[in-house]
Every structure is written in structure tokens, then in C-alpha cells.
Design an enzyme around this catalytic site. Structure first.
Site, PDB file in Angstrom:
ATOM      1  N   ALA A   1       0.738  -1.207   0.094  1.00 41.66           N
ATOM      2  CA  ALA A   1       0.063   0.045   0.054  1.00 41.66           C
ATOM      3  C   ALA A   1       0.916   1.218  -0.180  1.00 41.66           C
ATOM      4  O   ALA A   1       1.792   1.493   0.869  1.00 41.66           O
ATOM      5  CB  ALA A   1      -0.909   0.071   1.288  1.00 41.66           C
TER       6      ALA A   1
ATOM      7  N   GLU B   1      10.593  -5.276  16.931  1.00 39.94           N
ATOM      8  CA  GLU B   1      12.187  -4.911  17.163  1.00 39.94           C
ATOM      9  C   GLU B   1      12.513  -3.632  16.456  1.00 39.94           C
ATOM     10  O   GLU B   1      13.364  -3.039  17.210  1.00 39.94           O
ATOM     11  CB  GLU B   1      12.928  -6.217  16.352  1.00 39.94           C
ATOM     12  CG  GLU B   1      14.172  -6.067  16.753  1.00 39.94           C
ATOM     13  CD  GLU B   1      14.775  -6.219  18.451  1.00 39.94           C
ATOM     14  OE1 GLU B   1      15.405  -5.191  18.786  1.00 39.94           O
ATOM     15  OE2 GLU B   1      14.461  -7.295  18.811  1.00 39.94           O
TER      16      GLU B   1
ATOM     17  N   GLU C   1      14.921  15.641  10.455  1.00 38.59           N
ATOM     18  CA  GLU C   1      13.747  16.090   9.564  1.00 38.59           C
ATOM     19  C   GLU C   1      13.433  17.347   9.503  1.00 38.59           C
ATOM     20  O   GLU C   1      14.004  18.255  10.406  1.00 38.59           O
ATOM     21  CB  GLU C   1      12.345  15.359  10.253  1.00 38.59           C
ATOM     22  CG  GLU C   1      12.634  13.877  10.594  1.00 38.59           C
ATOM     23  CD  GLU C   1      12.346  13.184   9.387  1.00 38.59           C
ATOM     24  OE1 GLU C   1      11.798  13.768   8.405  1.00 38.59           O
ATOM     25  OE2 GLU C   1      12.799  11.880   9.403  1.00 38.59           O
TER      26      GLU C   1
ATOM     27  N   LYS D   1      10.469   5.751  22.938  1.00 36.88           N
ATOM     28  CA  LYS D   1      11.380   4.450  23.111  1.00 36.88           C
ATOM     29  C   LYS D   1      11.430   4.130  24.291  1.00 36.88           C
ATOM     30  O   LYS D   1      11.463   2.692  24.693  1.00 36.88           O
ATOM     31  CB  LYS D   1      12.564   4.728  22.143  1.00 36.88           C
ATOM     32  CG  LYS D   1      12.363   5.082  20.672  1.00 36.88           C
ATOM     33  CD  LYS D   1      13.897   5.682  20.133  1.00 36.88           C
ATOM     34  CE  LYS D   1      13.672   5.493  18.894  1.00 36.88           C
ATOM     35  NZ  LYS D   1      14.906   6.492  18.042  1.00 36.88           N
TER      36      LYS D   1
END
Length: 440
Positions: free
Chosen positions: A46, A132, A193, A208
């Protein structure tokens, strides 16, 4: 689910990570299929834009703009959710799990926000959720905690979990360069970014850290329950001050648990680390995590924490585990998916029980009596000063005053910082960093 002759993978999202997964999978297909004992094919992928040029060749007949169609396709056994965000990614994940599929994801924001719901759906419908790649990229940290260290309880896990911030801090120190110019260079190189706030304000690391807290302690900790601070106000002068004191500066995610009181602390902030520790010397875009177990002691994991190849490596590892699950059933890797029994779940520690040493930089009026007023504020809050460094400031008529403290608690330190900011002789908000006496 009884496996067919070919197990089909569905890719939801074919951006940088998705293309990396398929590129490396295709390159190593023969060896992987030989190891796993089954043929693996790409069912569908997709994408947002069918016409977009990509670095991998996928037949047009296998592309769709409907991610939900991929997630619910009965011919697809393993769904890789590589969309990002918490909107359509959540819907795709839950839809696939509701059909008993295995979902592989690199989406730490999704897990942080909806982890409890996702794992409940997996248990309810007999699916599995593998993640993971969501923490530390290519470093097999989750497997280490869930498999290799299964005999341990974890009083302390901490580390560098964001390569963008580590690159910025390393470069600022090495080049004696200001934050803004290094950030722009990081963007140019693709390490940061365009909208950098998720990384530099600490939120990516917080996501995280939330996952690690659940893995280690079975507690879902939301970012708003943590101490979360970023790197935006650190200057080259702070690196010089830290160096004079024998420290480097790193943005750390820290998860600690006091098993005597059953209290947990999860925090993200720039930290002064002693120069002789391994993590203080980890540079560039690398991640590094220290895991202390009550049986094994301390183990260290260092490697590339982000980027196409590192993340693809972790995703493909999860695909291999998913294949093993489909062929052979549930294994040791998935023990403990329910988390620990409720009686063992830790509580969040209140601020007055979070203790440590601190670094405070003040820009103050350069006139007599200022240091005495600062010292008085610290004394009123029962904070003992360990050292003082005074340097000229770039501001006219001002000086830079750097204090380090002995052990104090977060509540007292917060009160002191607010009082210092109200002093007429203090020209700007204090810069506060914590000193990490964490060892290796």
C-alpha cells in the site's frame, strides 16, 4: 494458522523503510528462504501515490492505495506496518490482528500511544505484534531483553536512543559550533527531519523509553508522566564547562526501578556523563544502550539506531520470527506478552524520591553580591553546591555562572530553579542539566 506453500507479506507503507525492507529482502531472498524453509512472496504493498518513482521494482498489479485492503487480505499472512503516525497505522494494525495475522511494525509512536490496546487485540484474536525496529533501529535490543536476559530483573536501563540528537551534540562539541547551525547541517545531510521537534525536544526518545519500560517492567508510561527535556538550549560553552568538570553531554532515555520500594522512574533529558564511560564516547548518529540486570550485571549495545538499512535489518528479523511462528507455533520469543502479574507492577516515583546531581548555568548581572543571592536560594531549598565556575558572558554587563550540586531531589531542584529565575540579577531562564552518575 496453517501455512501454505508460500507465505505472503503485505507492506503498508513503501517509504524509506519499506523500500529498504524489500530491497534487502530481495537481495537475500534465496538465503533467507533456505534458512526459513519456506517460500516468501510480496502479496501487496500500500502506497500513497501509485505514480511516485521508487528505488525498488514492484509490479504495478501489487500496488494499491488502500492499506486496509492489505491488512484484511486473507492471502497475506504477515503485515508490515511501516506507515508511521498513530492514525491509519492504528486502524491497519488492529484490523490485521483482528484476523489473527502477525503484524511487524517500526512505529514507536503508535506503540507508546496504543500499546496496551494493540497487545490486548493480539491476545484476543490469536495474532502477534512484533516491534524490534521500534527501539534502537538495527540493534537487537528488544530480543536481548525478552530472550537473552529473561532471567533478570532490570534496576536500570539507559542510553542514547536518538541518532539525530547524538549527531547534533557530537558535532557541536567537536566543531565548537552553535546548535542552530549544526541543526541546519543535520537537515541538509538527512539526519534531521524538516520539522525537527520530535527529535530535539526529546519526544522520540520518550516514545522509545515508554516501550523499554513496558518490556522491562510491564508498565505503560505515557510521555506526560515522564521528565522530558530536549537539547535546544545547550551551547558550546556548556560542552567546555562539562569538559572542565570531566564530563560529556548526551541526550539519554533512562528507566530505573527501585525494587525495594517498587517505584519506577522514566525520564529523558540531556545528561552530563563521566568522560571515562563508554556512552560518553559514542559519537555521530550511533545509538548505545546500557542494560543492567540483577543476574547478568551490565550489558552494552551499540550500533546504528536509525536509517533505512538499520531499520530494515530489524524489520526483516521480525519477519523471520513471524515465519517461524507460522510454521512452528509460539516460541520463547513471545513469553511474557501479557506483562507481569498486577501485584508486581511498579508505581511511578514522586519527584521528591528522584535524586541526583545537577548542573545549572545562569546568565547574571556582573556585579557584587550576585553569587551570594544565588547561593542563598540554593540553601533555602536545601541544595548543597558542589562547585562554581564563573566565566565572561557574551551579553554586555553579564557573567556566566555555572553551579554543580551534590545529591538533591527533583522537587527541591524545581523549586530552586523557579526561585532563581525570579531573581532580578538573573538575565535569562536558567539552563538545567542533570549529572548522570550511572556508570557503564
Amino acid at each position: 494458522m496453517k501455512p501454505e506453500r508460500t507465505l505472503n507479506i503485505g507492506l503498508c507503507g513503501l517509504g524509506t523503510v519499506g523500500q529498504g525492507v524489500w530491497k534487502h529482502f530481495e537481495r537475500q531472498r534465496a538465503e533467507l528462504e533456505s534458512r526459513l524453509g519456506v517460500k516468501i512472496g510480496l502479496g501487496r504493498a500500500a502506497v500513497k501515490n501509485l505514480a511516485k518513482a521508487r528505488g525498488v521494482r514492484i509490479p504495478a498489479s501489487k500496488l494499491t492505495t488502500d492499506a486496509m485492503a492489505v491488512a484484511t487480505d486473507p492471502g497475506i499472512h504477515i503485515v508490515c506496518e511501516l506507515i508511521g503516525g498513530t492514525g491509519i497505522a492504528r486502524k491497519v494494525t488492529l484490523a490485521a490482528l483482528a484476523r489473527g495475522k502477525i503484524v511487524v511494525s517500526a512505529n514507536k509512536a503508535l506503540i507508546c500511544a496504543h500499546g496496551a490496546e494493540i497487545f490486548a487485540a493480539a491476545r484476543r484474536h490469536g495474532g502477534h505484534f512484533l516491534f524490534e525496529a521500534s527501539v534502537a533501529g538495527g540493534i537487537p535490543l528488544i530480543k536481548a531483553i525478552r530472550e537473552g536476559l529473561v532471567a533478570n530483573r532490570f534496576p536500570r536501563i539507559y542510553g542514547i536512543l536518538n541518532g539525530t540528537c547524538n549527531y547534533i551534540l557530537t558535532t557541536m562539541e567537536e566543531l565548537d559550533a552553535p546548535y542552530t547551525s549544526v541543526l541546519e547541517e543535520a537537515k541538509r545531510l538527512g539526519y534531521a527531519e524538516k520539522k525537527e521537534s520530535l527529535d530535539v525536544e526529546g519526544w522520540d526518545t520518550a516514545h522509545k523509553a515508554s516501550i523499554l519500560a513496558w518490556l522491562a517492567h510491564g508498565v505503560w508510561v505515557r510521555p506526560e508522566q515522564m521528565i522530558v527535556e530536549g537539547i535546544e538550549r545547550i551551547t558550546p560553552a556548556d560542552f567546555k564547562n562539562a569538559d572542565a568538570l570531566g564530563f560529556g553531554i548526551k541526550l539519554l532515555g533512562i528507566i530505573t526501578r527501585d525494587f525495594a520500594t517498587d517505584e519506577i522512574v522514566v525520564r529523558v533529558h540531556p545528561t552530563l556523563l563521566p568522560r571515562d564511560t563508554v556512552l560518553a564516547r559514542v559519537s555521530g548518529v550511533f545509538n548505545a544502550i546500557s542494560v543492567t540486570g540483577d543476574v547478568v550485571g551490565t550489558t552494552l549495545y551499540i550500533g546504528r539506531g536509525a536509517g533505512q538499512d538499520a531499520t530494515a535489518s530489524a524489520v526483516i528479523s521480525d519477519i523471520a520470527d513471524a515465519v517461524a511462528l507460522l510454521l512452528h507455533g509460539k516460541g520463547a520469543h513471545f513469553m511474557g506478552e501479557d506483562g507481569p502479574p498486577a501485584a508486581t507492577v511498579a508505581r511511578m516515583a514522586p519527584p521528591e524520591r528522584i535524586r541526583g546531581r545537577h548542573y545549572v548555568r545562569l546568565t547574571v548581572a556582573d556585579r557584587p553580591g550576585v553569587l551570594a543571592r544565588v547561593a542563598n536560594v540554593m540553601a533555602q531549598n536545601r541544595i548543597s553546591i558542589a562547585s562554581v565556575i564563573q566565566n565572561p558572558s557574551e551579553r554586555e554587563g553579564a557573567a556566566s555562572l555555572v553551579l554543580t550540586t551534590h545529591q538533591s531531589d527533583e522537587r527541591a531542584m524545581g523549586a530552586a530553579l523557579r526561585a532563581l529565575a525570579r531573581l532580578g540579577s538573573v538575565r535569562e531562564a536558567p539552563l538545567h542539566l542533570r549529572i548522570g552518575d550511572l556508570g557503564d
